[in-house]
Write a protein that holds these residues in place. Structure first.
Motif, mmCIF file in Angstrom:
data_model
loop_
_atom_site.group_PDB
_atom_site.id
_atom_site.type_symbol
_atom_site.label_atom_id
_atom_site.label_comp_id
_atom_site.label_asym_id
_atom_site.label_seq_id
_atom_site.Cartn_x
_atom_site.Cartn_y
_atom_site.Cartn_z
ATOM 1 N N GLN A 641 0.859 -1.203 0.000
ATOM 2 C CA GLN A 641 0.000 0.000 0.000
ATOM 3 C C GLN A 641 0.889 1.244 0.000
ATOM 4 N N ASP A 642 0.948 1.922 -1.122
ATOM 5 C CA ASP A 642 1.869 3.042 -1.246
ATOM 6 C C ASP A 642 1.291 4.360 -0.748
ATOM 7 N N VAL A 643 0.013 4.399 -0.448
ATOM 8 C CA VAL A 643 -0.607 5.605 0.113
ATOM 9 C C VAL A 643 -1.486 5.197 1.291
ATOM 10 N N PRO A 644 -1.724 6.103 2.242
ATOM 11 C CA PRO A 644 -2.586 5.765 3.375
ATOM 12 C C PRO A 644 -3.981 5.365 2.909
ATOM 13 N N GLY A 645 -4.595 4.455 3.667
ATOM 14 C CA GLY A 645 -5.941 4.014 3.322
ATOM 15 C C GLY A 645 -6.204 2.626 3.837
ATOM 16 N N GLY A 646 -6.989 1.848 3.074
ATOM 17 C CA GLY A 646 -7.352 0.508 3.498
ATOM 18 C C GLY A 646 -8.462 0.522 4.517
ATOM 19 N N HIS A 647 -8.780 -0.682 4.992
ATOM 20 C CA HIS A 647 -9.877 -0.803 5.946
ATOM 21 C C HIS A 647 -9.589 -1.975 6.876
ATOM 22 N N VAL A 648 -9.692 -1.742 8.165
ATOM 23 C CA VAL A 648 -9.458 -2.784 9.163
ATOM 24 C C VAL A 648 -10.741 -3.566 9.374
ATOM 25 N N PRO A 649 -10.688 -4.916 9.399
ATOM 26 C CA PRO A 649 -11.899 -5.729 9.560
ATOM 27 C C PRO A 649 -12.678 -5.371 10.827
ATOM 28 N N GLU A 650 -14.000 -5.437 10.713
ATOM 29 C CA GLU A 650 -14.852 -5.101 11.854
ATOM 30 C C GLU A 650 -14.611 -6.029 13.037
ATOM 31 N N TRP A 651 -14.363 -7.309 12.754
ATOM 32 C CA TRP A 651 -14.169 -8.253 13.861
ATOM 33 C C TRP A 651 -12.916 -7.906 14.680
ATOM 34 N N MET A 652 -11.887 -7.393 14.010
ATOM 35 C CA MET A 652 -10.685 -6.990 14.742
ATOM 36 C C MET A 652 -10.959 -5.753 15.590
ATOM 37 N N VAL A 653 -11.693 -4.803 15.040
ATOM 38 C CA VAL A 653 -12.059 -3.612 15.808
ATOM 39 C C VAL A 653 -12.851 -4.004 17.039
ATOM 40 N N HIS A 654 -13.773 -4.954 16.873
ATOM 41 C CA HIS A 654 -14.598 -5.389 17.996
ATOM 42 C C HIS A 654 -13.757 -6.074 19.072
ATOM 43 N N ILE A 655 -12.797 -6.894 18.650
ATOM 44 C CA ILE A 655 -11.969 -7.629 19.625
ATOM 45 C C ILE A 655 -11.020 -6.704 20.373
ATOM 46 N N PHE A 656 -10.448 -5.770 19.632
ATOM 47 C CA PHE A 656 -9.382 -4.967 20.226
ATOM 48 C C PHE A 656 -9.807 -3.557 20.619
ATOM 49 N N ASN A 657 -11.013 -3.168 20.263
ATOM 50 C CA ASN A 657 -11.403 -1.805 20.580
ATOM 51 C C ASN A 657 -12.837 -1.732 21.097
ATOM 52 N N PHE A 658 -13.246 -2.769 21.843
ATOM 53 C CA PHE A 658 -14.611 -2.784 22.372
ATOM 54 C C PHE A 658 -14.753 -1.792 23.521
ATOM 55 N N ASN A 659 -15.956 -1.388 23.793
ATOM 56 C CA ASN A 659 -16.247 -0.463 24.886
ATOM 57 C C ASN A 659 -16.776 -1.234 26.093
ATOM 58 N N ASN A 660 -16.388 -0.790 27.278
ATOM 59 C CA ASN A 660 -16.934 -1.348 28.510
ATOM 60 C C ASN A 660 -16.917 -0.249 29.557
ATOM 61 N N PRO A 661 -17.616 -0.445 30.681
ATOM 62 C CA PRO A 661 -17.753 0.634 31.676
ATOM 63 C C PRO A 661 -16.426 1.080 32.285
ATOM 64 N N ILE A 662 -15.405 0.246 32.219
ATOM 65 C CA ILE A 662 -14.150 0.583 32.904
ATOM 66 C C ILE A 662 -13.125 1.156 31.934
ATOM 67 N N LEU A 663 -12.698 0.355 30.966
ATOM 68 C CA LEU A 663 -11.679 0.776 30.015
ATOM 69 C C LEU A 663 -12.063 0.358 28.612
ATOM 70 N N GLN A 664 -11.601 1.111 27.638
ATOM 71 C CA GLN A 664 -11.783 0.688 26.269
ATOM 72 C C GLN A 664 -10.930 -0.535 25.984
ATOM 73 N N GLY A 665 -11.326 -1.292 24.963
ATOM 74 C CA GLY A 665 -10.671 -2.561 24.677
ATOM 75 C C GLY A 665 -9.182 -2.464 24.472
ATOM 76 N N VAL A 666 -8.720 -1.458 23.734
ATOM 77 C CA VAL A 666 -7.291 -1.310 23.488
ATOM 78 C C VAL A 666 -6.534 -1.148 24.797
ATOM 79 N N LEU A 667 -7.121 -0.401 25.736
ATOM 80 C CA LEU A 667 -6.448 -0.178 27.020
ATOM 81 C C LEU A 667 -6.438 -1.439 27.872
ATOM 82 N N VAL A 668 -7.498 -2.244 27.752
ATOM 83 C CA VAL A 668 -7.509 -3.534 28.462
ATOM 84 C C VAL A 668 -6.362 -4.400 27.964
ATOM 85 N N TRP A 669 -6.210 -4.472 26.623
ATOM 86 C CA TRP A 669 -5.112 -5.243 26.049
ATOM 87 C C TRP A 669 -3.762 -4.685 26.483
ATOM 88 N N LEU A 670 -3.657 -3.367 26.546
ATOM 89 C CA LEU A 670 -2.394 -2.738 26.950
ATOM 90 C C LEU A 670 -2.038 -3.114 28.385
#
Length: 815
Positions: A641-670
């Motif tokens: 990919q020589d220029v910015p763009g593309g699309h990240v799969p929805e299932w990955m966003v859901h696994i790694f960036n889900f919302n919850n009352p305490i922390l967002q998914g990315v922060l839980v993984w961190l």
């Protein structure tokens, strides 16, 4: 004299180790020359010889550290395959080694060093291995050195050299299956009391447990007291061997030196002092010295002694460092030269030749741009090499090609070549053979006779007879003085031991105040956060915190990855480019084909881990491999990919960036990965990885695999870096090859700000996290101040310098 004579000493003894026709050649040098040697059970075999005789090479062959070019070794009658004979094999046969150069990891605690050596004795999966290691260390130290006073939970770097030597020796004895022990200059740094305790242990264990000993020492009184049999080497070959009762010290010296070394006693006493050369202390105090008052003149050889760590070294270093300054209470008349005690760390330039190492001080003493006369250089080097009888094929050879004793001669020659008036010696004969010692004593006598002042810090009480007077240090001050005629050993010990409990208590208090490595990064992070919060109160809200945290999450993953690499003593100059490639794959291949995308990500992590193997197999500097791979990662990303763009799969966003009352998914993984990083370094194998970062040779001598350590470290770091790329993807929902390009050098800064060092295996993951957040907060602060982002890198660099300066100032105050 044949080996059969030894059986008459005790018919119950059997041969434990038998070496025949052993040969080891390094280029033009034959280090071990077709040598035969037997070691009997329950026997103390003294291995002696001049520096460069081949003793260390022989013991490395016998313990599997290096392989012999030919010959054979039998252990308890079993023929050993020399091609597969390693330190691990030797340990499995009951062989332990205490090397002359300490093989300890200074970034680990005392008990962790015991674990590194005896890891095979711990059950896998045992959560209480640390408690067991502590108990093992305590028992071993108590057994060999009663009343040692060493805290097994203390960092090894906080101990004195003598205490580290005690740890090294006790660690080797901690294996209940030990059958033969090689001790190479074990008492070179030990005080008299601990030397006696070690000797008692050796005699008792040899008699009761039938442990065989190879004892290497240049202290002949120890040899005569301990040994059952003596084996003299010269030029890599056996020269003479006999029962200890058939020889004496004079005979040993004569046989070691072909009768060329004449033993001398006493010291030349100058008929009158040279008062033009003088060191005068008057109520002088410094960080380590207190109210020192004493005068020393040319024509003297002044010995400085006392218990380890009572100011002896600081006294001679203060003279050296203040020689060209005018500090109240200290007057120095004459040019000063210093011979460092730790030749490996403070003395030699390992990449320099013998000539360069000897002449460097003379060159430094000349005008800055004055042309160097190579004729004069060669003349000076030749003179002092001949005078000190330095054994070398050519002065253009690397100094590391010399034996330890000959390296020491080069350092002494360096000091003498500048024609100094005051010569400062930090235990100059440590690890030097008796013949060389006598030669050096004569050189020191000649210097005093010529009106020079020799100030000699020594740990060998036998050397005190060669000095005109003796100063005893205690708790940073001169607590006693003896003339050459008045010297009494027991009186000296009383002065040395006086009030040392108070000093030890003060030392423990200072250690208790030592801050955590990550303290300054934590403080800087909190300060920056509070400043930003006062400027924009929304930052204090839950939403503001999460917004900030999500922004720095990818960078923190990258910093954790870099922490593992720097902990190994390497630097990854491609971590940002690697994360950029992961980001591109997530938004392109993974979006089009889940299976292929996951396979590519796994392959990337494996490829990253293979950098460790390339570094190991080809011995290529890590900086070159990682820099080269950074172009590979970037090149592949641009192909996809020589220029910015593309699309990240929805299932990955859901696994790694889900919302919850305490922390967002990315922060839980961190948070999970931060905990995992800390756990890895606290684990058994993580302890070994930290050891590799500090003392690779020690780890290899203890049987750990260097290849496995490199591969594992890069595999772990690759996993963390890949998680950083994934976090970048799910946060943005797309990809950009250059989104993480600046992370590479910033991750290095985060690790260093967090308390890490570029070498020595000293890093802290939580500190790297705080350091990474601090660097991110700087960008936030500049945005709030409406400062152009062009200044971000400059200000981040200044913060790095300020934090490191504060850390060093704090470290100085604690010393």
């Amino acid at each position: 004299m044949t080996h059969l004579n030894r059986r008459t000493v005790n018919d119950l003894r059997e041969i434990f180790l038998e070496g025949k026709d052993l040969l080891k050649v390094y280029g033009p040098t034959t280090a071990v020359n077709h040598l035969d040697i037997n070691v009997y059970q329950g026997e103390v075999l003294a291995l002696v010889g001049g520096n460069g005789a081949g003793k260390s090479t022989l013991t490395k062959i016998l313990s599997g550290v290096i392989s012999s070019d030919s010959g054979s070794i039998k252990i308890l009658g079993e023929e050993i395959n020399l091609n597969k004979y390693t330190p691990a094999t030797a340990r499995s046969k009951g062989i332990r080694v205490v090397h002359q150069e300490l093989s300890l990891c200074k970034n680990l605690t005392v008990y962790e060093n015991f674990y590194i050596e005896q890891y095979q004795r711990f059950q896998k999966g045992n959560p209480k291995w640390r408690d067991e290691a502590r108990e093992m260390a305590r028992q071993a130290l108590d057994r060999v050195f009663p009343d040692h006073g060493i805290d097994v939970g203390a960092g090894l770097a906080t101990l004195s050299i003598a205490q580290q030597q005690m740890v090294e020796i006790a660690r080797a004895t901690s294996d209940p299956d030990v059958k033969m022990m090689v001790l190479d200059e074990p008492t070179s740094s030990l005080p008299a009391r601990q030397t006696e305790q070690l000797q008692d242990y050796i005699k008792k264990s040899a008699r009761e447990q039938k442990i065989a000993y190879i004892y290497i020492s240049h202290r002949l009184k120890e040899i005569m007291f301990l040994a059952d049999y003596i084996y003299i080497m010269q030029n890599g070959a056996q020269k003479y061997q006999c029962p200890i009762g058939e020889t004496d010290e004079d005979d040993i010296v004569e046989r070691m030196g072909d009768g060329a070394v004449e033993k001398k006693a006493g010291i030349f006493l100058a008929p009158e002092l040279n008062k033009n050369t003088r060191v005068s202390f008057h109520d002088y105090s410094s960080k380590h010295l207190k109210n020192v008052t004493k005068e020393m003149y040319g024509g003297e050889i002044v010995a400085i002694t006392g218990l380890e760590g009572n100011g002896q070294l600081e006294l001679i270093q203060e003279i050296f460092y203040q020689a060209k300054k005018k500090r109240p209470g200290l007057q120095i008349s004459g040019k000063v030269a210093y011979v460092a005690g730790d030749r490996k760390k403070e003395g030699i330039f390992p990449l320099g030749s013998i000539k360069d190492n000897m002449i460097v001080s003379k060159i430094a003493d000349s005008a800055l741009f004055k042309p160097i006369s190579m004729g004069n250089v060669d003349q000076a080097v030749t003179h002092w090499n001949q005078r000190l009888k330095t054994k070398c094929a050519s002065t253009d050879d690397l100094i590391t090609m010399l034996s330890g004793g000959n390296q020491q001669k080069v350092l002494i020659g360096r000091a003498l070549a500048v024609d100094a008036d005051i010569i400062l010696l930090d235990d100059p004969t440590r690890g030097v053979d008796i013949g060389t010692k006598l030669e050096l004593y004569e050189v020191f006598r000649e210097a005093a006779k010529a009106g020079k002042l020799v100030i000699w810090k020594t740990s060998d009480d036998a050397e005190l007879e060669y000095c005109t007077r003796l100063l005893v240090m205690n708790n940073g001050t001169i607590a006693g003085e003896f003339s050459h005629e008045e010297f009494d050993h027991s009186s000296m010990l009383k002065v040395a031991f006086r009030n040392n409990k108070e000093k030890a208590d003060n030392l423990e208090k200072r250690k208790a105040k030592t801050p955590r490595l990550y303290l300054f990064s934590l403080i800087s992070m909190l300060v920056l956060y509070m400043v930003c919060g006062f400027m924009s109160p929304s930052i204090f809200s839950k939403f503001g915190v999460e917004l900030l945290a999500v922004g720095f999450a990818p960078f923190v993953f990258a910093a954790l990855a870099q922490t593992f690499i720097i902990g190994l003593g390497h630097i990854d100059l491609g971590v940002g480019a690697f994360m950029g490639l992961v980001n591109v794959i997530c938004a392109t291949i993974l979006d089009q084909s889940t299976g292929l995308g996951l396979l590519c990500l796994a392959g990337l992590i494996i490829a990253y881990s293979c950098m460790g193997l390339v570094i190991y197999l080809r011995d290529v500097p890590p900086i070159i491999v990682t820099l080269g791979m950074s172009f590979v990662w970037t090149g592949i990303a641009y192909v996809l990919q020589d220029v910015p763009g593309g699309h990240v799969p929805e299932w990955m966003v859901h696994i790694f960036n889900f919302n919850n009352p305490i922390l967002q998914g990315v922060l839980v993984w961190l948070v999970l990965f931060i905990v995992a990083a800390i756990f890895i370094y606290r684990s058994r194998y993580g302890t070994a990885l930290r050891g590799f970062g500090n003392n690779e040779n020690a780890m290899r001598n203890s049987g750990w695999s260097k290849a496995k350590a490199y591969w594992t470290t890069y595999m772990i770091a690759g996993t963390f870096a890949a998680m950083g790329g994934i976090a970048q993807s799910v946060i943005t929902g797309a990809s950009d090859v250059n989104a993480s390009a600046t992370y590479t050098m910033l991750t290095v800064a985060a690790v260093i700000i967090g308390g890490g060092y570029f070498s020595g295996g000293v890093v802290t993951h939580i500190g790297a996290v705080f350091g990474g957040i601090s660097l991110t907060m700087i960008s936030v602060l500049l945005g709030l101040l409406k400062v152009s982002t062009d200044y971000t890198a400059t200000i981040q660099g200044l913060v790095l310098i300020i934090i490191l300066s504060l850390r060093l100032i704090r470290k100085e105050k604690l010393q």
